[in-house]
Write an enzyme that holds these catalytic residues in place. Structure first.
Site, PDB file in Angstrom:
ATOM      1  N   ASP A 104       4.900  11.644  16.658  1.00  0.00           N
ATOM      2  CA  ASP A 104       5.030  11.951  15.021  1.00  0.00           C
ATOM      3  C   ASP A 104       3.770  12.371  14.302  1.00  0.00           C
ATOM      4  O   ASP A 104       3.491  11.819  13.452  1.00  0.00           O
ATOM      5  CB  ASP A 104       5.909  10.824  14.376  1.00  0.00           C
ATOM      6  CG  ASP A 104       6.539  11.118  13.062  1.00  0.00           C
ATOM      7  OD1 ASP A 104       6.697  12.367  12.850  1.00  0.00           O
ATOM      8  OD2 ASP A 104       6.603  10.309  12.184  1.00  0.00           O
ATOM      9  N   GLY A 130       7.894   3.847   3.118  1.00  0.00           N
ATOM     10  CA  GLY A 130       8.492   4.611   3.937  1.00  0.00           C
ATOM     11  C   GLY A 130       9.916   4.324   4.410  1.00  0.00           C
ATOM     12  O   GLY A 130      10.377   3.092   4.198  1.00  0.00           O
ATOM     13  N   SER A 131      10.607   5.068   4.794  1.00  0.00           N
ATOM     14  CA  SER A 131      12.022   4.917   5.272  1.00  0.00           C
ATOM     15  C   SER A 131      12.027   3.962   6.670  1.00  0.00           C
ATOM     16  O   SER A 131      12.993   3.068   6.603  1.00  0.00           O
ATOM     17  CB  SER A 131      12.852   6.093   5.665  1.00  0.00           C
ATOM     18  OG  SER A 131      12.103   6.858   6.882  1.00  0.00           O
ATOM     19  N   ALA A 132      10.970   3.621   7.187  1.00  0.00           N
ATOM     20  CA  ALA A 132      11.108   2.781   8.367  1.00  0.00           C
ATOM     21  C   ALA A 132      10.451   1.468   7.817  1.00  0.00           C
ATOM     22  O   ALA A 132      10.752   0.367   8.637  1.00  0.00           O
ATOM     23  CB  ALA A 132      10.174   3.315   9.444  1.00  0.00           C
ATOM     24  N   GLY A 133      10.026   1.441   6.753  1.00  0.00           N
ATOM     25  CA  GLY A 133       9.523  -0.022   6.416  1.00  0.00           C
ATOM     26  C   GLY A 133       8.319  -0.020   5.297  1.00  0.00           C
ATOM     27  O   GLY A 133       8.216   1.316   4.498  1.00  0.00           O
ATOM     28  N   THR A 134       7.553  -0.765   5.004  1.00  0.00           N
ATOM     29  CA  THR A 134       6.460  -1.008   4.266  1.00  0.00           C
ATOM     30  C   THR A 134       5.202  -1.625   4.472  1.00  0.00           C
ATOM     31  O   THR A 134       5.120  -2.195   5.525  1.00  0.00           O
ATOM     32  CB  THR A 134       6.830  -1.935   3.046  1.00  0.00           C
ATOM     33  OG1 THR A 134       8.153  -1.681   2.566  1.00  0.00           O
ATOM     34  CG2 THR A 134       6.183  -1.906   1.875  1.00  0.00           C
ATOM     35  N   LYS A 157       2.244  -2.858   8.679  1.00  0.00           N
ATOM     36  CA  LYS A 157       3.544  -2.249   8.570  1.00  0.00           C
ATOM     37  C   LYS A 157       4.904  -3.056   9.078  1.00  0.00           C
ATOM     38  O   LYS A 157       4.961  -3.368  10.011  1.00  0.00           O
ATOM     39  CB  LYS A 157       3.616  -0.861   9.735  1.00  0.00           C
ATOM     40  CG  LYS A 157       4.690   0.092   9.272  1.00  0.00           C
ATOM     41  CD  LYS A 157       4.626   1.307  10.129  1.00  0.00           C
ATOM     42  CE  LYS A 157       5.640   2.317   9.775  1.00  0.00           C
ATOM     43  NZ  LYS A 157       5.120   3.051   8.524  1.00  0.00           N
ATOM     44  N   LEU A 160       0.855  -1.130  -0.017  1.00  0.00           N
ATOM     45  CA  LEU A 160      -0.031   0.056   0.073  1.00  0.00           C
ATOM     46  C   LEU A 160       1.043   1.268   0.125  1.00  0.00           C
ATOM     47  O   LEU A 160       0.467   2.363  -0.541  1.00  0.00           O
ATOM     48  CB  LEU A 160      -0.665   0.168   1.244  1.00  0.00           C
ATOM     49  CG  LEU A 160      -1.981  -0.931   1.091  1.00  0.00           C
ATOM     50  CD1 LEU A 160      -2.900  -0.849   2.623  1.00  0.00           C
ATOM     51  CD2 LEU A 160      -2.902  -1.124   0.202  1.00  0.00           C
ATOM     52  N   GLY A 161       2.089   1.045   0.705  1.00  0.00           N
ATOM     53  CA  GLY A 161       2.952   2.320   0.645  1.00  0.00           C
ATOM     54  C   GLY A 161       4.294   2.309   1.237  1.00  0.00           C
ATOM     55  O   GLY A 161       4.468   0.973   1.882  1.00  0.00           O
TER      56      GLY A 161
END
Length: 413
Positions: free
Chosen positions: A130, A18-22, A36, A15-16
């Site tokens: 965050d 990011g720098s921390a994961g998928t 996540k 779905l998306g």
């Protein structure tokens, strides 16, 4: 591509990123879920895995209509994952990128929902750390609220806290997103509930204005503005709403409202905002490096410039930004002398809608047209009244002609 996540979940579709994961669309024993999956190098960090397990009870205990619930935490070999409720909709960043700014009624309704979710989290002793548009999901299947807003849910609880281990960040590092960081975090103080209020007020300002109050330029400049500058008023909103924003963006954490108070006060503003159109302001100028791509020098009106996300750097050092959801940073805490290095005062003021950006091609072309007009007017004056006028004009030139003053005067902020 299908992969197993632990023994209970199957991930079907990304779905998306990011720098921390998928984030994956997945399936569990009770139906569809969002998974996540943190990066493998994070999963191999034994200290982080230990913190992951320690936070399990607190994260699983959050249950509120405006919080995306964490159903499970999976630790399995190289897999480290949070299993969450699946929200069928989009995130607030996507809507903001599409519309640039929202009508005040819809913006306030969305932020009031998030404030209610934060109130529940803070009551349970959980600080999000965050809060930003990327972490607010809009439930497109839920009932429409004031201003046609969809129900808003806050997601990604615990990710910043999990990543922010003492070994990874130490006392000289900052975890967070520059545009939304509270001053006390920048000054090295531990994050309390008030940091979420500051970030949420920043989100509200951004929804109303189309830009954050202290963003723009290098992340270090953004951090300094949070500490040293005061927020610029937004024209066109009720004074009561503006005072709420000012209070929640206060430098002193104790001066900010609690989340429950903020949600209640925002809902009191909704009748005053019914039918109000989006604000008509343009993004301020100032330290624009990194904010936009440079416009080509041309005499014609400048073409629309591609907007570039500000203050977005990876959560983990060495990570490659691979989507618009990469918005964390880990950077050195500035020293007191650096934080005080900028001019104390008010942050950059918005430009009037439609006004050219100082230094842009359109601004330079406008200045040239003014100089040409003044020059033609001077020639006509000489022709009309003779050489005596030349002497008067010559004297002005020695002290700085109107045309010279026009071209050399500093641009207003």
């Amino acid at each position: 591509m299908v992969r197993k996540i632990g023994s209970r979940y199957t991930a079907h579709q990304i779905l998306g990123r990011g720098s921390a994961g998928t984030v994956w669309l997945g399936e569990g024993p009770e139906g569809p879920v969002a998974i996540k999956l943190l990066r493998e190098d994070l999963a191999s960090d034994q200290e982080l895995v230990g913190r992951f397990v320690q936070e399990r009870t607190a994260l699983l205990g959050l249950d509120h209509p405006h919080v995306v619930s964490v159903r499970d935490l999976v630790v399995d070999g190289t897999d480290l994952a949070l299993v969450m409720d699946l929200v069928r909709g989009t995130d607030l960043r996507t809507r903001l990128d599409r519309e640039r700014r929202l009508a005040p009624e819809a913006a306030v309704a969305i932020v009031a929902d998030v404030a209610d979710g934060l109130a529940a989290a803070h009551a349970a002793g959980v600080v999000h750390r965050d809060v930003k548009p990327e972490n607010v999901l809009l439930d497109m299947q839920g009932p429409l609220g004031p201003g046609g807003s969809h129900p808003a849910l806050l997601t990604d609880f615990g990710v910043a806290k999990l990543i922010d281990s003492p070994r990874r960040t130490r006392a000289t590092k900052i975890i967070g997103t520059p545009d939304y960081l509270a001053p006390e975090i920048i000054e090295g103080l531990p994050p309390r509930a008030a940091v979420d209020i500051y970030a949420l007020a920043t989100v509200l300002y951004e929804l109303l204005a189309g830009f954050t109050p202290f963003g723009g330029g290098h992340p270090g400049a953004v951090l300094r503005r949070h500490v040293t500058e005061t927020v610029v008023p937004l024209p066109g909103i009720p004074e009561e709403l503006w005072q709420l924003l000012v209070q929640c963006l206060a430098k002193a954490p104790a001066s900010r409202l609690r989340a429950s108070e903020l949600g209640e006060r925002l809902r009191e503003q909704l009748p005053l905002l019914a039918g109000m159109p989006p604000l008509d302001v343009d993004e301020p100028d100032g330290e624009a490096e990194g904010s936009y791509e440079d416009a080509a020098p041309a005499a014609e009106p400048e073409a629309p410039r591609e907007r570039v996300r500000r203050g977005a750097v990876p959560l983990v050092p060495g990570a490659k930004p691979d989507s618009n959801r990469d918005t964390h940073t880990s950077m050195r805490v500035p020293g007191p002398d650096e934080l005080a290095g900028g001019a104390l005062g008010t942050a950059r003021a918005p430009r009037a809608a439609g006004a050219p950006r100082p230094g842009s091609a359109r601004h330079r072309a406008s200045a040239r047209r003014r100089r040409i007009t003044l020059g033609v007017a001077g020639v006509a004056l000489v022709a009309a009244i003779g050489g005596g006028a030349w002497l008067a004009t010559s004297g002005d030139d020695a002290d700085g002609s109107p045309a010279d003053q026009e071209s050399s005067a500093p641009a207003s902020p």
